[in-house]
Design a protein around this motif. Structure first.
Motif, PDB file in Angstrom:
ATOM      1  N   SER A  30      36.140   3.146  -6.459  1.00 45.76           N
ATOM      2  CA  SER A  30      36.448   3.780  -5.177  1.00 45.76           C
ATOM      3  C   SER A  30      36.818   2.770  -4.100  1.00 45.76           C
ATOM      4  N   ARG A  31      36.472   1.510  -4.295  1.00 44.79           N
ATOM      5  CA  ARG A  31      36.716   0.481  -3.279  1.00 44.79           C
ATOM      6  C   ARG A  31      37.786  -0.519  -3.681  1.00 44.79           C
ATOM      7  N   LEU A  32      38.274  -0.438  -4.903  1.00 47.10           N
ATOM      8  CA  LEU A  32      39.171  -1.459  -5.445  1.00 47.10           C
ATOM      9  C   LEU A  32      40.440  -1.625  -4.613  1.00 47.10           C
ATOM     10  N   ALA A  33      41.171  -0.557  -4.403  1.00 49.77           N
ATOM     11  CA  ALA A  33      42.464  -0.659  -3.721  1.00 49.77           C
ATOM     12  C   ALA A  33      42.306  -1.180  -2.296  1.00 49.77           C
ATOM     13  N   ASP A  34      41.376  -0.615  -1.547  1.00 50.49           N
ATOM     14  CA  ASP A  34      41.179  -1.049  -0.157  1.00 50.49           C
ATOM     15  C   ASP A  34      40.732  -2.492  -0.092  1.00 50.49           C
ATOM     16  N   HIS A  35      39.892  -2.908  -1.048  1.00 49.93           N
ATOM     17  CA  HIS A  35      39.407  -4.287  -1.035  1.00 49.93           C
ATOM     18  C   HIS A  35      40.553  -5.265  -1.274  1.00 49.93           C
ATOM     19  N   VAL A  36      41.400  -4.978  -2.244  1.00 47.69           N
ATOM     20  CA  VAL A  36      42.514  -5.890  -2.538  1.00 47.69           C
ATOM     21  C   VAL A  36      43.476  -5.953  -1.364  1.00 47.69           C
ATOM     22  N   ARG A  37      43.796  -4.816  -0.786  1.00 48.36           N
ATOM     23  CA  ARG A  37      44.729  -4.817   0.353  1.00 48.36           C
ATOM     24  C   ARG A  37      44.146  -5.585   1.538  1.00 48.36           C
ATOM     25  N   ALA A  38      42.850  -5.458   1.761  1.00 48.41           N
ATOM     26  CA  ALA A  38      42.224  -6.111   2.905  1.00 48.41           C
ATOM     27  C   ALA A  38      42.074  -7.613   2.708  1.00 48.41           C
ATOM     28  N   HIS A  39      42.004  -8.054   1.439  1.00 49.70           N
ATOM     29  CA  HIS A  39      41.717  -9.460   1.175  1.00 49.70           C
ATOM     30  C   HIS A  39      42.765 -10.123   0.275  1.00 49.70           C
ATOM     31  N   ALA A  40      43.966  -9.572   0.257  1.00 48.07           N
ATOM     32  CA  ALA A  40      45.010 -10.075  -0.633  1.00 48.07           C
ATOM     33  C   ALA A  40      45.302 -11.550  -0.393  1.00 48.07           C
ATOM     34  N   ASP A  41      45.159 -11.997   0.861  1.00 49.37           N
ATOM     35  CA  ASP A  41      45.477 -13.390   1.186  1.00 49.37           C
ATOM     36  C   ASP A  41      44.514 -14.372   0.531  1.00 49.37           C
ATOM     37  N   ARG A  42      43.280 -13.958   0.250  1.00 43.45           N
ATOM     38  CA  ARG A  42      42.341 -14.860  -0.417  1.00 43.45           C
ATOM     39  C   ARG A  42      42.080 -14.469  -1.865  1.00 43.45           C
ATOM     40  N   LEU A  43      42.879 -13.525  -2.357  1.00 48.24           N
ATOM     41  CA  LEU A  43      42.794 -13.131  -3.766  1.00 48.24           C
ATOM     42  C   LEU A  43      44.063 -13.522  -4.524  1.00 48.24           C
ATOM     43  N   THR A  44      44.755 -14.517  -4.008  1.00 49.60           N
ATOM     44  CA  THR A  44      46.043 -14.877  -4.611  1.00 49.60           C
ATOM     45  C   THR A  44      45.886 -15.330  -6.067  1.00 49.60           C
ATOM     46  N   ALA A  45      44.841 -16.108  -6.353  1.00 48.31           N
ATOM     47  CA  ALA A  45      44.639 -16.577  -7.731  1.00 48.31           C
ATOM     48  C   ALA A  45      44.332 -15.395  -8.658  1.00 48.31           C
ATOM     49  N   LEU A  46      43.531 -14.472  -8.174  1.00 48.04           N
ATOM     50  CA  LEU A  46      43.201 -13.295  -8.981  1.00 48.04           C
ATOM     51  C   LEU A  46      44.440 -12.433  -9.224  1.00 48.04           C
ATOM     52  N   LEU A  47      45.249 -12.244  -8.195  1.00 46.71           N
ATOM     53  CA  LEU A  47      46.461 -11.434  -8.350  1.00 46.71           C
ATOM     54  C   LEU A  47      47.453 -12.123  -9.279  1.00 46.71           C
ATOM     55  N   ASP A  48      47.528 -13.438  -9.217  1.00 49.36           N
ATOM     56  CA  ASP A  48      48.389 -14.164 -10.158  1.00 49.36           C
ATOM     57  C   ASP A  48      47.893 -13.979 -11.590  1.00 49.36           C
ATOM     58  N   ALA A  49      46.580 -13.929 -11.759  1.00 48.19           N
ATOM     59  CA  ALA A  49      46.016 -13.695 -13.092  1.00 48.19           C
ATOM     60  C   ALA A  49      46.364 -12.299 -13.593  1.00 48.19           C
ATOM     61  N   VAL A  50      46.404 -11.329 -12.686  1.00 49.15           N
ATOM     62  CA  VAL A  50      46.821  -9.969 -13.049  1.00 49.15           C
ATOM     63  C   VAL A  50      48.268  -9.993 -13.538  1.00 49.15           C
ATOM     64  N   ARG A  51      49.110 -10.692 -12.805  1.00 45.09           N
ATOM     65  CA  ARG A  51      50.528 -10.768 -13.176  1.00 45.09           C
ATOM     66  C   ARG A  51      50.698 -11.425 -14.549  1.00 45.09           C
ATOM     67  N   ILE A  52      49.932 -12.455 -14.809  1.00 43.90           N
ATOM     68  CA  ILE A  52      50.024 -13.131 -16.102  1.00 43.90           C
ATOM     69  C   ILE A  52      49.563 -12.211 -17.222  1.00 43.90           C
ATOM     70  N   GLU A  53      48.433 -11.522 -17.014  1.00 41.16           N
ATOM     71  CA  GLU A  53      47.916 -10.596 -18.024  1.00 41.16           C
ATOM     72  C   GLU A  53      48.892  -9.465 -18.292  1.00 41.16           C
ATOM     73  N   ALA A  54      49.539  -9.002 -17.231  1.00 39.82           N
ATOM     74  CA  ALA A  54      50.471  -7.884 -17.364  1.00 39.82           C
ATOM     75  C   ALA A  54      51.841  -8.323 -17.861  1.00 39.82           C
ATOM     76  N   GLY A  55      52.104  -9.632 -17.822  1.00 39.16           N
ATOM     77  CA  GLY A  55      53.399 -10.139 -18.255  1.00 39.16           C
ATOM     78  C   GLY A  55      54.512  -9.866 -17.277  1.00 39.16           C
ATOM     79  N   GLU A  56      54.156  -9.681 -15.990  1.00 37.90           N
ATOM     80  CA  GLU A  56      55.137  -9.392 -14.938  1.00 37.90           C
ATOM     81  C   GLU A  56      54.894 -10.330 -13.762  1.00 37.90           C
TER      82      GLU A  56
END
Length: 228
Positions: A30-56
């Motif tokens: 229930s908190r995932l989307a809002d948390h990522v949007r609010a803290h995307a600037d300090r979750l860059t490494a995590l988001l890059d890991a998502v992109r690598i896992e997804a192959g995009e």
């Protein structure tokens, strides 16, 4: 022979499966989307890991969120998802909105073995950070002093023999010196193949007449009488 160390699973073993699936998972979902949007600037490494896992490599933040939500709904054991869940749960535990569940017999057993000087370790598909949160904020108080260390899927999948060999190597122990507790037979099969002693926890229903020693609670586990 008493094992030189005991490694335990969490879900269905020390703690209720329903706690994870009915409380922790909905909380992070229930908190995932809002948390990522609010803290995307300090979750860059995590988001890059998502992109690598997804192959995009060019996924937008919203696309990353959609992928994380899909993994969450499918209960995928994906590193960046587990990391994000741990971050969100940490906020919930710190705010007093979450409190970790542990069976009374598991707490008593862990305390009993710790008092006997048997090192205790956790091996769970949840991140090490999430493991520490659950045990550190349990309804029984802080249980983390009972444990000598933690392992998650960074060391390998729980149904892979190599993971248990890697744990034994990390502990500088022979596999036969370790006892592994789990409620999942496929995990126990991999551990046994690696040479560990094993016990199947069966929290509900009769004990099966299967290939693994089985116990309904930690009260019935006497590690000194186990054989590999």
């Amino acid at each position: 022979m008493t094992p030189r160390a005991i490694v335990t699973d969490i879900e269905g073993t020390t703690s209720s499966i329903s706690f994870v699936h009915d409380i922790l998972f909905p909380y992070s979902r229930s908190r995932l989307a809002d948390h990522v949007r609010a803290h995307a600037d300090r979750l860059t490494a995590l988001l890059d890991a998502v992109r690598i896992e997804a192959g995009e490599r060019e996924m937008s933040v919203d696309a990353c969120i959609a992928q994380l939500v899909a993994w969450h709904d499918a209960d995928r054991k994906i590193g960046p998802l587990k990391t994000l869940q741990g971050i969100i749960w940490a906020e919930g535990f710190a705010a007093g909105e979450l409190q970790g569940h542990a069976y009374a017999d598991a707490v008593a057993g862990l305390r009993r073995w710790h008092a006997r000087g048997i090192p205790l370790y956790v091996y769970s598909s949840g991140s090490v950070a999430a493991q520490k949160l659950l045990f550190g904020h349990s309804s029984w108080g802080d249980l983390t002093p009972l444990f000598s260390g933690y392992f998650d899927t960074a060391i390998g999948g729980k149904k892979e023999m190599a993971s248990y060999l890697a744990i034994a190597d990390a502990l500088a122990l022979a596999p036969s010196d370790l006892l592994f507790l789990s409620d999942v037979e496929a995990e126990l099969a991999a551990a046994r193949e690696a040479g560990l002693s094993t016990i199947l926890l069966v929290r509900d229903g009769p004990l099966p007449d299967g290939p693994f020693p089985a116990a309904a609670s930690f009260d019935a586990i006497l590690p000194e009488v186990l054989s590999a």
